[in-house]
Design a protein around this motif. Sequence first.
Motif, PDB file in Angstrom:
ATOM      1  N   GLN A 147      50.871 -63.556 -55.365  1.00  0.00           N
ATOM      2  CA  GLN A 147      52.167 -62.878 -55.420  1.00  0.00           C
ATOM      3  C   GLN A 147      52.493 -62.191 -54.097  1.00  0.00           C
ATOM      4  OE1 GLN A 147      53.122 -60.767 -59.177  1.00  0.00           O
ATOM      5  NE2 GLN A 147      51.025 -61.290 -59.814  1.00  0.00           N
ATOM      6  N   ARG A 148      51.503 -61.578 -53.489  1.00  0.00           N
ATOM      7  CA  ARG A 148      51.746 -60.903 -52.212  1.00  0.00           C
ATOM      8  C   ARG A 148      52.128 -61.897 -51.121  1.00  0.00           C
ATOM      9  NH1 ARG A 148      47.417 -56.701 -50.261  1.00  0.00           N
ATOM     10  NH2 ARG A 148      49.066 -56.547 -48.689  1.00  0.00           N
ATOM     11  N   LEU A 149      51.526 -63.073 -51.166  1.00  0.00           N
ATOM     12  CA  LEU A 149      51.893 -64.096 -50.184  1.00  0.00           C
ATOM     13  C   LEU A 149      53.343 -64.516 -50.372  1.00  0.00           C
ATOM     14  CD1 LEU A 149      48.681 -66.338 -50.125  1.00  0.00           C
ATOM     15  CD2 LEU A 149      49.543 -64.910 -48.275  1.00  0.00           C
ATOM     16  N   HIS A 150      53.771 -64.671 -51.622  1.00  0.00           N
ATOM     17  CA  HIS A 150      55.164 -65.025 -51.876  1.00  0.00           C
ATOM     18  C   HIS A 150      56.111 -63.906 -51.452  1.00  0.00           C
ATOM     19  CE1 HIS A 150      53.435 -68.305 -54.226  1.00  0.00           C
ATOM     20  NE2 HIS A 150      54.651 -68.828 -54.334  1.00  0.00           N
ATOM     21  N   GLN A 151      55.704 -62.662 -51.700  1.00  0.00           N
ATOM     22  CA  GLN A 151      56.547 -61.537 -51.315  1.00  0.00           C
ATOM     23  C   GLN A 151      56.615 -61.384 -49.799  1.00  0.00           C
ATOM     24  OE1 GLN A 151      54.780 -58.294 -53.422  1.00  0.00           O
ATOM     25  NE2 GLN A 151      55.754 -58.802 -55.382  1.00  0.00           N
ATOM     26  N   ALA A 152      55.468 -61.560 -49.131  1.00  0.00           N
ATOM     27  CA  ALA A 152      55.460 -61.414 -47.683  1.00  0.00           C
ATOM     28  C   ALA A 152      56.269 -62.519 -47.013  1.00  0.00           C
ATOM     29  CB  ALA A 152      54.025 -61.423 -47.155  1.00  0.00           C
ATOM     30  N   GLY A 153      56.223 -63.713 -47.571  1.00  0.00           N
ATOM     31  CA  GLY A 153      56.987 -64.819 -47.005  1.00  0.00           C
ATOM     32  C   GLY A 153      58.413 -64.899 -47.489  1.00  0.00           C
ATOM     33  N   HIS A 154      58.831 -63.921 -48.318  1.00  0.00           N
ATOM     34  CA  HIS A 154      60.204 -63.902 -48.851  1.00  0.00           C
ATOM     35  C   HIS A 154      60.532 -65.230 -49.542  1.00  0.00           C
ATOM     36  CE1 HIS A 154      61.042 -60.104 -46.816  1.00  0.00           C
ATOM     37  NE2 HIS A 154      60.531 -60.623 -45.711  1.00  0.00           N
ATOM     38  N   ALA A 155      59.675 -65.616 -50.470  1.00  0.00           N
ATOM     39  CA  ALA A 155      59.896 -66.862 -51.196  1.00  0.00           C
ATOM     40  C   ALA A 155      61.169 -66.760 -52.026  1.00  0.00           C
ATOM     41  CB  ALA A 155      58.701 -67.167 -52.096  1.00  0.00           C
ATOM     42  N   GLU A 156      61.868 -67.865 -52.099  1.00  0.00           N
ATOM     43  CA  GLU A 156      63.144 -67.884 -52.805  1.00  0.00           C
ATOM     44  C   GLU A 156      62.929 -67.671 -54.296  1.00  0.00           C
ATOM     45  OE1 GLU A 156      66.991 -70.861 -53.479  1.00  0.00           O
ATOM     46  OE2 GLU A 156      65.289 -71.468 -52.207  1.00  0.00           O
ATOM     47  N   GLY A 157      63.663 -66.727 -54.865  1.00  0.00           N
ATOM     48  CA  GLY A 157      63.567 -66.449 -56.280  1.00  0.00           C
ATOM     49  C   GLY A 157      62.423 -65.550 -56.671  1.00  0.00           C
ATOM     50  N   TRP A 158      61.635 -65.088 -55.698  1.00  0.00           N
ATOM     51  CA  TRP A 158      60.504 -64.216 -56.022  1.00  0.00           C
ATOM     52  C   TRP A 158      60.945 -62.768 -55.927  1.00  0.00           C
ATOM     53  CZ3 TRP A 158      56.127 -66.007 -58.025  1.00  0.00           C
ATOM     54  CH2 TRP A 158      55.083 -65.095 -58.234  1.00  0.00           C
ATOM     55  N   PRO A 159      60.733 -61.961 -56.970  1.00  0.00           N
ATOM     56  CA  PRO A 159      61.229 -60.577 -56.944  1.00  0.00           C
ATOM     57  C   PRO A 159      60.436 -59.712 -55.981  1.00  0.00           C
ATOM     58  CG  PRO A 159      59.943 -60.963 -58.927  1.00  0.00           C
ATOM     59  CD  PRO A 159      60.080 -62.291 -58.253  1.00  0.00           C
ATOM     60  N   ALA A 160      61.106 -58.776 -55.346  1.00  0.00           N
ATOM     61  CA  ALA A 160      60.454 -57.827 -54.460  1.00  0.00           C
ATOM     62  C   ALA A 160      59.944 -56.644 -55.259  1.00  0.00           C
ATOM     63  CB  ALA A 160      61.428 -57.371 -53.379  1.00  0.00           C
ATOM     64  N   GLY A 161      59.108 -55.840 -54.638  1.00  0.00           N
ATOM     65  CA  GLY A 161      58.553 -54.673 -55.305  1.00  0.00           C
ATOM     66  C   GLY A 161      57.072 -54.836 -55.576  1.00  0.00           C
ATOM     67  N   GLU A 162      56.582 -54.077 -56.544  1.00  0.00           N
ATOM     68  CA  GLU A 162      55.164 -54.117 -56.874  1.00  0.00           C
ATOM     69  C   GLU A 162      54.803 -55.448 -57.528  1.00  0.00           C
ATOM     70  OE1 GLU A 162      54.151 -50.834 -59.274  1.00  0.00           O
ATOM     71  OE2 GLU A 162      54.672 -49.317 -57.768  1.00  0.00           O
TER      72      GLU A 162
END
Length: 243
Positions: free
Chosen positions: A188-203
């Motif tokens: 999840q952190r990898l998706h958040q760090a890479g700003h993956a499309e459709g992935w929610p930000a936050g914790e």
Amino acid sequence: MHKATYRVRSDGEVLDRLDLMVDFIPLVHVTNSVPASGEHWGKPTIATVLQALDELSATDTDSSGASATTGSPIIGLAGARLPIDRATGQPLPVKVRAGTVWQLNDNGRMDVLDTSAQLAELRARVDHILDRIAANSRLTAAGLGTLDPTALPSGYALQLALGPLDSLVAAMRLARTHKYTVLLRMVQRLHQAGHAEGWPAGETLPARLAWGPHTPATELRSSTRWSRAWALACCPWRPGSAC
């Protein structure tokens, strides 16, 4: 590198030396067993049977040698008329072949070295070592596939035979529970760090793996239990049934 072709993202960004915005090393070490106090790596399952595996390899080598002497036995001849090499006057080498005829004198005899008893003992030792490997590793003979199916009277007996394997799998899953949680969190952190499309930000959201049955006997028992529960709930001759 001058011949390389880079992919282009949907927003027009060329994926060449793109900053992934990851400020940590994506590494999760998964242990095979729950490590002891002050120990990090855990213990491999095969470590408990390494000596037995060496003995099994040595016994197979001895069995191969015994099979060679059993199939082509050592023969001792006494009083035999052996063919003579006319050039040297020496007896020619004797070989055991199908259809070979040897002429013996009146007091001649032929002794054959029988190693079939040793071969049978070695084969029995192989079975013994396999049983010890199955017991010490907790894989069980049923898990190794060496158990005779006709020796089990029912599926419940098979489930009991797989009891040590069930406890081994449960212990290995216990050792991996926290590691797999960390692994999913890191994804999840990898998706958040890479700003993956459709992935929610936050914790990051808590996630865990759910395990299903790992043995055919468990699946059989579960399906049988479900069938019985369904039959009790949906019997047409039972009052209040709703089939």
